[in-house]
Design a protein around this motif. Structure first.
Motif, PDB file in Angstrom:
ATOM      1  N   SER A 330      29.246 -22.637 -71.268  1.00  0.00           N
ATOM      2  CA  SER A 330      29.940 -22.407 -72.540  1.00  0.00           C
ATOM      3  C   SER A 330      30.061 -23.728 -73.301  1.00  0.00           C
ATOM      4  O   SER A 330      29.988 -24.808 -72.702  1.00  0.00           O
ATOM      5  N   GLU A 332      32.092 -25.447 -77.037  1.00  0.00           N
ATOM      6  CA  GLU A 332      32.895 -25.295 -78.244  1.00  0.00           C
ATOM      7  C   GLU A 332      32.653 -26.492 -79.148  1.00  0.00           C
ATOM      8  O   GLU A 332      32.829 -27.635 -78.735  1.00  0.00           O
ATOM      9  N   THR A 364      28.079 -18.805 -73.896  1.00  0.00           N
ATOM     10  CA  THR A 364      29.236 -18.570 -74.769  1.00  0.00           C
ATOM     11  C   THR A 364      29.365 -19.736 -75.749  1.00  0.00           C
ATOM     12  O   THR A 364      29.526 -20.879 -75.339  1.00  0.00           O
ATOM     13  N   THR A 366      31.295 -21.284 -79.142  1.00  0.00           N
ATOM     14  CA  THR A 366      32.468 -21.200 -80.021  1.00  0.00           C
ATOM     15  C   THR A 366      32.333 -22.212 -81.147  1.00  0.00           C
ATOM     16  O   THR A 366      32.052 -23.381 -80.905  1.00  0.00           O
ATOM     17  N   THR A 368      34.561 -23.897 -83.980  1.00  0.00           N
ATOM     18  CA  THR A 368      35.937 -24.087 -84.419  1.00  0.00           C
ATOM     19  C   THR A 368      35.925 -24.892 -85.700  1.00  0.00           C
ATOM     20  O   THR A 368      35.318 -25.958 -85.762  1.00  0.00           O
ATOM     21  N   SER A 378      38.859 -20.403 -84.582  1.00  0.00           N
ATOM     22  CA  SER A 378      37.684 -20.422 -83.707  1.00  0.00           C
ATOM     23  C   SER A 378      37.015 -19.055 -83.755  1.00  0.00           C
ATOM     24  O   SER A 378      37.679 -18.026 -83.758  1.00  0.00           O
ATOM     25  N   THR A 380      34.027 -17.025 -81.562  1.00  0.00           N
ATOM     26  CA  THR A 380      33.228 -17.125 -80.340  1.00  0.00           C
ATOM     27  C   THR A 380      32.164 -16.034 -80.332  1.00  0.00           C
ATOM     28  O   THR A 380      32.432 -14.885 -80.665  1.00  0.00           O
TER      29      THR A 380
END
Lengths: 702, 222
Positions: A330, A332, A364, A366, A368, A378, A380
């Motif tokens: 993942s 972000e 995954t 994300t 933001t 955010s 996702t």
């Protein structure tokens, strides 16, 4: 499903929009009369409506009067107008200037739509607030006969009941309520009533003719010797120059001639729908089986290298990577968006960059968004969904996306090297317009403005703006508040702040933005907050990404600045602040209620209502009533105004966050005045939130 | 009592007096640097030499290339295949405009103004590849002035025409001319595709939308 609506947008983009859209239904007219109202006649109203959301400005001149009217079709059947009129030589008791100026507000509602045999019927109020020079009420019916002819007939009261009245409904009071500026509801539909009517004929797409029988006796103008009203019949011809502009000429009262020019635009119709900005980087689909490869996690420097690649690709889209949290499956990315006014587009482009740059094992993703260094929202995605749905309608990826408030990033993600500190600046020209000053109803100024922003660390912003007027007559405002009022002078002397030709500090502040808890946002600003006040301002906002309701509280302690716009302060100090509730009513309508203490130390509330378009246009009105009595407030009784905010992306067809904000405040008084501080939280946070993003989600893949 | 107050409207837009700005803050105005370009009159349109543009593009890259002519804008350029997502091929021009094709049929554009955001062309595509006529429905999606997705659903009749020789760039082949006549309420358009014996669209003239009109694509290299 939405099949038919493209024809509307395609039609208005393409050829001249038809003057008469349909013989039945809402009875739309793009013509504007001398009062700036939609309608095919001259002085008399009709039951026609303008296309929904049309915003028009009409300037008409005739019989010594010059009327400038701004009209907005608020809803398909409800319109509102604001008018400023100057009548040269009108004799008004107690008024000494050669030209009498007055403002008026109108409302009109189409009660009944036109049917095959049934006419459209509308009810309207002209000049329903204030002195009532044009005060009148009417009920009018309009019926189309064929595609080109429209007949209207109605009954009017007040000014529209002043000629050849056939009956009377009670006595019409003449006194003002309060100190003016309050709806004259005691007068409505009272007194003598008279009939009026007319015919309009659309000869070609561009040319139309009209005849009307006027029930307006022009009594006050005639008494001042300005008008000799020989006949109730008026004649006119109207020519549509292009999509936005039309002109008209009239023969009035059997004696006078008049002319009109009008400009109409529609917020729903931008220059280029969808925009002309360059293409996004396409999604890159991972090779089959590559997602299992975690080799990169053990390579030296892989994190730093990936972060650099992501940052470079983001910058090609005009986005700035502020932080990247990269895990084996993942990731972000915290992204600052200086370019796109539509957040969904920024997130869509960031997501595609991530699909091209992250290791294949990351599933995954994300994105933001950070505003002023604070993560506010955010979104996702599953990377497989981005890959699979790139060429599907935007609603497909929306149904797979999940939204949250961004607070995770605030706690755990470190900034990318080199992002802070950062200095940005801009030097640009500006113009200022000052209207409604009876000494000189239109004043303007132009000059240069130097802006600087120093982003010290995430959430810390030092900001300043220096402006200098180089020309124009705006420095000549000499008018002061009439004597005898006791309310502290907190805004009515704004003209004195405009008198200097020297550089002025518009603002010079240090601000700290924060995200103290889930769904909570904070701001503290100190310094020279605005051209007239300096001090400290603190704000806390509670807003959930998908909730229609948001709540905020703002507290300020400020001192009034010196007129020279430099560092000094006057003696006036005040604690001012509000508790605010923001609510999204749906269908593009938003309302806000602020309750608290205003700059003059008065207590009260402000209620505002705006129609907001998904492309960023906002048109609204507000009113403030405080514990200052209407007598103590002075003319106008309480503060009110109209505000229009135009995203420049609408005009230019390419993304920019810059907007043009205009507030039309007929009277600038001291009661109910608020502090103007930059970066108030609700507006900065909400554009990144789910409910706003969904409105323009079509831009995700643009 | 009747003295009226005046009002300051700070017009961020700056109206007609806004000339240009500079610096790193977006002022919404053209930058000083871009002024010469904005003030320069656009050169009068000359008929572009397609052969020269094609030859130059092929010399520059070994990638698959396609020549693009947008008739309404008198624009001739080349696009290169930059990305493939399943059956969707994204082709880009040097000024960052893209066209997405599925076997030569346009399903999306980006950066042309009033872009086709996405399309459903499945049935047309199959008939074209098979060089067969038939009746199909196709959908093109656009954004309206409020960034809402609007669909143009067209009913189309595909007919097979004669066989012609087509040549552009490195491609010279014989192809069948397929016509696709479409109508959607009061909009009519007609697309043409030259399909080679392997079912590939080699050249085409396709309708983008009311604003952009027709675009011509000529494959220069497979």
């Amino acid at each position: 499903m939405m099949k038919s609506s493209i024809y509307y947008s395609l039609a208005v983009m393409g050829a001249l929009s038809p003057a008469i859209a349909s013989a039945q239904g809402t009875t739309i007219s793009t013509r504007l009369n001398t009062y700036g109202e939609a309608g095919g006649l001259i002085d008399m109203p009709t039951a026609e409506v303008a296309p929904d959301a049309q915003l028009s400005t009409t300037v008409s001149h005739g019989a010594s009067s010059t009327r400038t009217t701004l009209t907005f079709q608020i809803l398909p059947r409800l319109s509102g107008s604001f008018r400023y009129v100057g009548i040269k030589g009108l004799i008004v008791p107690g008024y000494t200037l050669p030209t009498y100026y007055d403002r008026s507000f109108d409302l009109r509602y189409q009660l009944i739509k036109e049917g095959t045999y049934r006419p459209a019927v509308a009810v309207g109020l002209r000049d329903f607030i204030g002195t009532g020079l044009y005060g009148s009420e009417y009920i009018v019916a309009t019926k189309s006969v064929g595609p080109s002819l429209r007949f209207s007939a109605g009954v009017g009261w007040g000014r529209l009941g002043s000629f050849n009245s056939f009956a009377s409904s009670g006595t019409r009071p003449t006194g003002l309520l309060g100190a003016g500026g309050i709806p004259n509801y005691d007068r409505w539909f009272r007194g003598p009533m008279a009939a009026f009517g007319g015919v309009s004929y659309q000869a070609t797409d561009r040319l139309s003719f009209k005849i009307e029988y006027s029930s307006d006796s022009y009594a006050q103008e005639a008494a001042s010797g300005l008008v000799t009203r020989k006949s109730p019949w008026n004649f006119g011809v109207n020519y549509q120059v292009n999509k936005t502009m039309s002109v008209a000429a009239y023969a009035l009262h059997g004696e006078e001639v008049g002319a009109l020019v009008s400009f109409a635009l529609n917020p729903k119709t931008p220059g280029v729908p969808g925009g002309t900005e360059t293409a996004p980087q396409p999604v890159s689909v991972r090779a089959a089986g590559s997602a299992a490869d975690l080799g990169w996690t053990v390579e030296p420097n892989s994190q730093a290298n990936i972060r650099q690649t992501v940052a470079q690709s983001m910058s090609a889209e005009g986005l700035v990577l502020e932080g990247l949290d990269l895990q084996p499956t993942s990731a972000e990315a915290v992204v600052r968006n200086p370019r796109y006014d539509i957040s969904a587009q920024a997130v869509g482009r960031a997501a595609r960059v991530l699909s091209r740059t992250l290791p294949a094992s990351v599933e995954t993703v994300t994105v933001t968004q950070a505003v002023n260094g604070v993560p506010t929202s955010s979104v996702t995605f599953r990377r497989s969904d981005l890959e699979a749905l790139e060429h599907a309608p935007a609603t497909a990826i929306l149904s797979r996306a999940s939204f949250s408030d961004g607070s995770k990033a605030w706690r755990s993600i470190n900034a990318v090297d080199g992002i802070y500190p950062r200095l940005s600046w801009g030097l640009s020209p500006f113009t200022k317009l000052s209207v409604f000053d009876p000494d000189n109803p239109v004043r303007f100024g132009f000059g240069a403005r130097l802006k600087g922003q120093y982003h010290i660390a995430p959430g810390w912003l030092a900001s300043g703006s220096l402006a200098m007027v180089l020309g124009g007559n705006i420095t000549g405002i000499r008018r002061v508040r009439p004597p005898g009022l006791t309310v502290p002078v907190v805004r009515s002397d704004y003209g004195r702040y405009e008198r200097t030709n020297k550089p002025k500090i518009e603002h010079l502040t240090l601000a700290k933005f924060g995200h103290p808890g889930p769904n909570l946002y904070s701001r503290i600003t100190v310094g020279y907050l605005e051209p007239m006040y300096a001090g400290i301002s603190g704000e806390l906002l509670w807003k959930q990404p998908s909730n229609r309701l948001a709540l905020g509280v703002e507290m300020n302690y400020v001192g009034k600045r010196n007129y020279d716009g430099m560092f000094g302060l006057q003696n006036y100090r005040v604690a001012t602040g509000h508790v605010s509730a923001y609510y999204d009513l749906g269908n593009g309508f938003h309302t806000q209620l602020d309750v608290g203490r205003y700059l003059a130390g008065d207590y009260g509330a402000t209620l505002s209502l705006d129609r907001e378009f998904a492309n960023g246009w906002r048109i609204g009105a507000y009113a403030t009533k405080t514990n200052i009595s209407s007598t103590a407030f002075g003319e106008g009784s309480f503060d009110k105004g109209i505000r229009i905010s135009v995203p420049l992306s609408w005009a230019f067809g390419s993304p920019t966050k810059v907007r043009s904000n205009t507030v039309i405040q007929p009277l600038t008084r001291d009661g109910g005045s608020r502090l103007n501080v930059n970066d108030r939280l609700y507006d900065t946070v909400r554009s990144t939130h789910q409910s706003q993003m969904i409105n323009s989600w079509g831009k995700f893949w643009r | 009592m009747r003295y009226l107050r005046s009002l300051i409207i700070a017009l961020g837009m700056g109206g007609a007096l806004a000339i240009a700005g500079c610096g790193s803050i977006d002022t919404g105005m053209p930058s000083i640097q871009s002024l010469p370009k904005l003030l320069k009159k656009p050169a009068p349109a000359v008929l572009a030499d397609e052969g020269a543009i094609a030859a130059e593009a092929l010399a520059r890259t070994p990638l698959p290339s396609t020549l693009v002519v947008i008739e309404g804008r008198k624009t001739t350029t080349t696009v290169l295949l930059i990305e493939q997502n399943g059956i969707y091929e994204t082709w880009a021009s040097s000024d960052r405009r893209t066209i997405t094709l599925v076997n030569g049929m346009i399903t999306a554009t980006r950066g042309l103004g009033q872009d086709i955001m996405s399309s459903e062309t499945g049935a047309s595509r199959e008939l074209l590849a098979a060089r067969r006529g038939g009746v199909v429905q196709r959908t093109q999606r656009y954004l309206d002035g409020e960034n809402q997705t609007v669909e143009l659903v067209a009913d189309c009749q595909i007919t097979r025409g004669g066989t012609f020789k087509v040549a552009a760039g490195e491609i010279s082949t014989s192809a069948v001319l397929m016509q696709e006549r479409c109508s959607a309420e009061d909009t009519q358009f007609a697309n043409e595709y030259s399909v080679d014996s392997r079912g590939r669209v080699v050249q085409s003239r396709q309708w983008l939308g009311p604003r952009n009109g027709y675009i011509t694509l000529k494959r220069l290299r497979f």
